[in-house]
Write a protein that holds these residues in place. Sequence first.
Motif, short mmCIF file in Angstrom:
data_model
loop_
_atom_site.label_atom_id
_atom_site.label_comp_id
_atom_site.label_asym_id
_atom_site.label_seq_id
_atom_site.Cartn_x
_atom_site.Cartn_y
_atom_site.Cartn_z
N ARG A 92 0.82 -1.20 0.00
CA ARG A 92 0.00 0.00 0.00
C ARG A 92 0.86 1.26 0.00
O ARG A 92 0.50 2.28 -0.57
CB ARG A 92 -0.90 -0.01 1.22
N ARG A 93 2.01 1.14 0.67
CA ARG A 93 2.89 2.29 0.67
C ARG A 93 3.32 2.66 -0.75
O ARG A 93 3.47 3.81 -1.09
CB ARG A 93 4.13 1.99 1.51
N ASP A 153 -15.57 -0.31 1.64
CA ASP A 153 -14.72 0.86 1.80
C ASP A 153 -13.27 0.38 1.73
O ASP A 153 -13.00 -0.82 1.65
CB ASP A 153 -15.02 1.58 3.12
N ALA A 154 -12.36 1.34 1.78
CA ALA A 154 -10.95 0.99 1.59
C ALA A 154 -10.48 0.01 2.66
O ALA A 154 -9.67 -0.89 2.39
CB ALA A 154 -10.10 2.25 1.60
N ILE A 164 -7.68 0.44 -8.82
CA ILE A 164 -8.70 0.91 -7.89
C ILE A 164 -8.11 1.95 -6.94
O ILE A 164 -8.76 2.93 -6.59
CB ILE A 164 -9.29 -0.28 -7.10
N PHE A 165 -6.85 1.73 -6.56
CA PHE A 165 -6.24 2.65 -5.60
C PHE A 165 -5.46 3.78 -6.28
O PHE A 165 -4.87 4.62 -5.62
CB PHE A 165 -5.29 1.90 -4.67
N GLU A 177 -4.54 8.61 -10.11
CA GLU A 177 -4.42 9.08 -11.50
C GLU A 177 -5.37 8.31 -12.42
O GLU A 177 -6.02 8.89 -13.27
CB GLU A 177 -2.99 8.88 -12.02
N ALA A 178 -5.41 6.99 -12.23
CA ALA A 178 -6.27 6.18 -13.10
C ALA A 178 -7.72 6.56 -12.87
O ALA A 178 -8.48 6.77 -13.83
CB ALA A 178 -6.06 4.69 -12.83
N LYS A 179 -8.10 6.65 -11.63
CA LYS A 179 -9.47 7.04 -11.30
C LYS A 179 -9.77 8.37 -11.95
O LYS A 179 -10.83 8.57 -12.54
CB LYS A 179 -9.64 7.15 -9.79
N ARG A 180 -8.84 9.29 -11.82
CA ARG A 180 -9.05 10.63 -12.39
C ARG A 180 -9.15 10.54 -13.90
O ARG A 180 -9.97 11.20 -14.53
CB ARG A 180 -7.93 11.56 -11.97
#
Lengths: 437, 769
Positions: free
Chosen positions: A9-10, A199-200, A240-241, A244-247
């Motif tokens: 995750r880091r 949720d996350a 998903i995390f 940039e991709a989400k944006r």
Amino acid sequence: MVRCDGVNRREFLRVGALSALNLGIADALRRRSLADGGNRLRNCILLWLDGGPSHLDTFDLKPDAPVEVRGDFKPAQTSVPGIQVCEHFRRLSGMMDRVCLVRSMTSELGEHNFGRHYLLTGYKPTPVLAYPSYGSVVAHVRHDLASPAALPSYVAVPQFSEEAANGYLPGSTRPFAVGGDPSRPDFRVRDLNMPDAMDADRLERRRQFLADFDRLSDQVEKNAISQNRDAHFEQAYRLIFSPEAKRAFDLGLENSAVRQQYGPHRIGQSCLLARRLVEAGCPFVTVTDNGWDTHGQIYRELKEGFVGGYAGRIPLLDQALSALLDDLTVRGLLDETLVLVMGEFGRTPKLNTAAGRDHWPRVFSVLLAGGGVRGGQVIGASDSRGESPAERPVTPTDLARTVYTLLGIEPNQEFHTSDGRPVKVSPGGQVITECIG
Amino acid sequence: MATIAVRLRVGVRHRSMAFLVAIGLASAAAAPPAHPSDPPRSAPDFETQVIPVLTRAGCNSGACHGAAIGRGGFRLSLLGYDPSFDFDSVVNEFEGRRVNAVHPEKSLVLRKPSLDIDHQGGLRLPSAELGFQVVRDWIAAGMPRSGQRKLERVEVTPPSIVLPRVGDQFSIRVTAYFREGDRIVPDDVTRWAVMSASDPAAATVGTDGNISALRRGQIPVLVRFLSEVSAVTVTVPIGDSPGTPTARPVSNFIDEHVNRTLDELRLPQSPRASDIAFARRAFLDLIGALPTPTEVESFVLDTRDDRRARLIEHLICRPEFVDLWSYKWGDWLRIESRRLQPEGAAAFHHWVRDCVQRNTPVDAMIRDLLAASGDAHQVGAANFHRVASDARTEAENVSRLFLGVRLQCANCHNHPLDRWTQDDYHGLAAVFANIDRGRNVRRLARGEVIHPKTGQAAAPKIPGGAFLTQVSGKPAPAKESGATVATAELPGDAAIEPSLGADRSDRLNADPLKDLSEWLTSPDNPFVARAFVNRVWRELMGRGLVEPVDDHRASNPATHPELLQALTLDFASHGFDMRHLIRSIVSSEAYQRSSTSTPGNADDDRFYSKYLVRPLPPHVLVDAVSKVTGVPERFEGITSGTTASALGDSRIPSEALDLLGRCARDTECIATAASGGSLPLTLHTINGAWLNAKISDPAGLVGRKLGTGESVKEFIAECYWLALCRAPTPSELDHWLDPLAAGGPERRRDVGQDFLWALLNCTEFCCNH
């Protein structure tokens, strides 16, 4: 918490921080492509006009031909002296200096599936082997150049046909179809967002639990299947995390003036999504626009869309394409992004009894812009009635070789089919040298 | 002098004899250079001596003059399959300027490849070499085109070699047998044969037939001379143990063959799978469903020695067996409603189910499929002809499915790696030329397939055998014509050929389709049985003995040729009984081994020293998830309670099945061995509705169990039993107890769902092992 082959995750946070340091992805890409030297890798947005656009009513008008050939539309002067296009390309006609038209495309295949395959792969279809489309070849060549934003390498907006898929290449090079209609207010890319109940923290817990199950069990050793699965899960988690991709997939983040510029319709917002994806590091996006198979009422279809409609196929394309070219120019992306506009064939010179035009592969037009293309020119010409190439015939194979060359992919590069047969990317044809600036 | 043990295996009819020969390395290496050994002839023969020189030099390869458009204006037939064309190209074309009869060495065909003048293809035929001299002598003799000498067969000795260590070498010898008049004359053609390892990183092959192993394992080396291709298998033991391998268990004939290969490779085998592992595996492979905890328990508590055989028998008789194997047949026959309409697909599926239920012999099924006609919405089997869009496609379907052969290369040119010719391809297509593929399947009075080479209608033909009519387009004179249907021969396996290729002299029917059907299903035609056993073997063992399953050819040898032969014979001699075949395979020790590797066999993916782990097929996975969660999958327009494996039509809408990659059945589906999903599937698994809805359904597992206050321990155990068919180990139980027990009811419900989600995605659940 690290899965053995994965990113923790880091790592996601670190990737996020990089972009916060203003190391724009476009910059990173530019650096990478410059480092490649002569073999400069470029991105591509393909506007696929499905059904086969009429060359005689878009980019190759014949005002002096008999009425049953020339039809209703008038040619209009463009910003480049001597080049005329249909009067309904009101915006595009002002930016012909960025556009290269090939008016002497020629093929023998007048059936949709065959035409699609020929134009999208550069190979005539054969029952023996399905060839990969441009996008899959790009995804295959660039699979190790992972997009910093964890984006897939080949995205289809919104859907794709099998001819636009991976052919004999591995399934990992199939397009990622975003689905839906990008112009709808509730448009979301499928399965990119967590369901309401999640949720996350829960997602993180599931990820942890899954790793625990695999670690605790001694029943199944690690194998190719589990490694593939792990890789897909990592890619999915990254997506998903990945902010940039989400944006990149989220049209809601786009400036409303820009959204309006592209137009509140499917092809406009699809082109906008394509621009966002390419900007975020996706090397190949296909935008499919349906409705160009105009067997009847061609002028209504192309101009108004339906009785009383405000815009048919041409005005919509005009708005979307001109906005795309402008936007890419403003963002400094045009030179590294090839924009290719085409369909599977042209349409019959003589209007049919239903006031439409049928399939006509013998001559038709394609449009190229950006991506190293020299704009402001027309290559080749059709004869006086738009029936055959009058000069410099260009085949889909020639076009494929040109496109791969522009994208920085060696056309003679060899891939292997699943049964080991070597196949070159695009062995035949001649590069349209005058097209390259 | 070091000696190496070379094992020579000579396949003769049903038997195979193996003996050891000790050969000095030096003598092997110093084998005399091959040279045409028969008495000097006046001139080299064009077909059998000149063309091999051109092939060996690479002149007629697909990348050079053998390309369809030739190279540099000079065109040869691909790998010399058309000597007349080549003769014309060399001697007559280009106004005869390619040859110079007065000064043979000044001929263009010699000056270019010897680089006397510029040649884009580089140095191919140095003037000092024998090949150059052969061509020169032939030109000097006036370029005769006698064609009196015909190739009968090619023999490669030894047909298989065991080299003890990497780096060891051995020379093979290639002997061609030519018919000259009424004599058969052998000739050592080693130096004219084209030889290559199928994996160049595994072995090198010198021009003199010297093979040097670079890697351990089983390495096929392909040998081609003129039209004949064969493969020599070089084995370098994978294991190191010098002594005799540990005793290998044998359950039936399958194990004898598998074990022999393991011995050669010195591969240790994994131990037998536990009863629990075997039960889960057999349920999934035979009926496509997970066993219930009760079913596992009653099997494990059974103490009879033959409990596994009993379980196999029980499963083979279950109704779900019919569902699962009909689904597989549906994939093979490509039952889908876009082409067949829902009514046609349903009728076809019904026919298949009926056959599987009754255990109709496979040859009888094929006869039915080929002969069926009538309203395809009523007559299920009639849909077989409708799956193909035209005669050529049907020929390809039939050859892939029933012959296990990819004939489509021969559409445009003779198959470069096999014996198939354009005549075979278009001849087989011509058999199907007069079929009306509309809803009402019927035979038309006429119909033809144009042979691209002649521009005429192709004559119906048995692949590799006789023409079925005398004049194209017209039916053959009926039985009194005396024409014979070809002897069935297996080009892919010299070992099988003599045993199954007994002469037949059936008279022709007036109907080529009937001839084809009789030929296909005749007891001495080995194609159908061989192709079918290999398909079923792949379903149960995870890999075909020949891979891909529809690509049997001499240049793609089986990993276990003798086992394939034995299975083929066993299947044919047991009346093409699918259940018998399945029972034989799953009864073998090879099937029943653990999937966990034992020291020394970790990398084995094809010799069956352990059970090959594989992903559950999409329909089986959907059913398994439904079963574990207790929330059935609903399919639009289908009776509720129908499992995914019982669906008859690949077009029945199902997002889950689509994302999992079910076979759409519009082409042959050959799943890649190492699948592992796709990005959209994984995203759907994480965020999509299919799995999440089943996990969070209040009537589902978590809702029913955790909601009603069942102890966490029991919940964990139940989940393990349902999904993995075993109890959690103490450390597993220990690991899960705390996280699942903590917090209030809502948190426990959420964590319970997350636990179940992870369970349904873990490798142990998603694979059969």
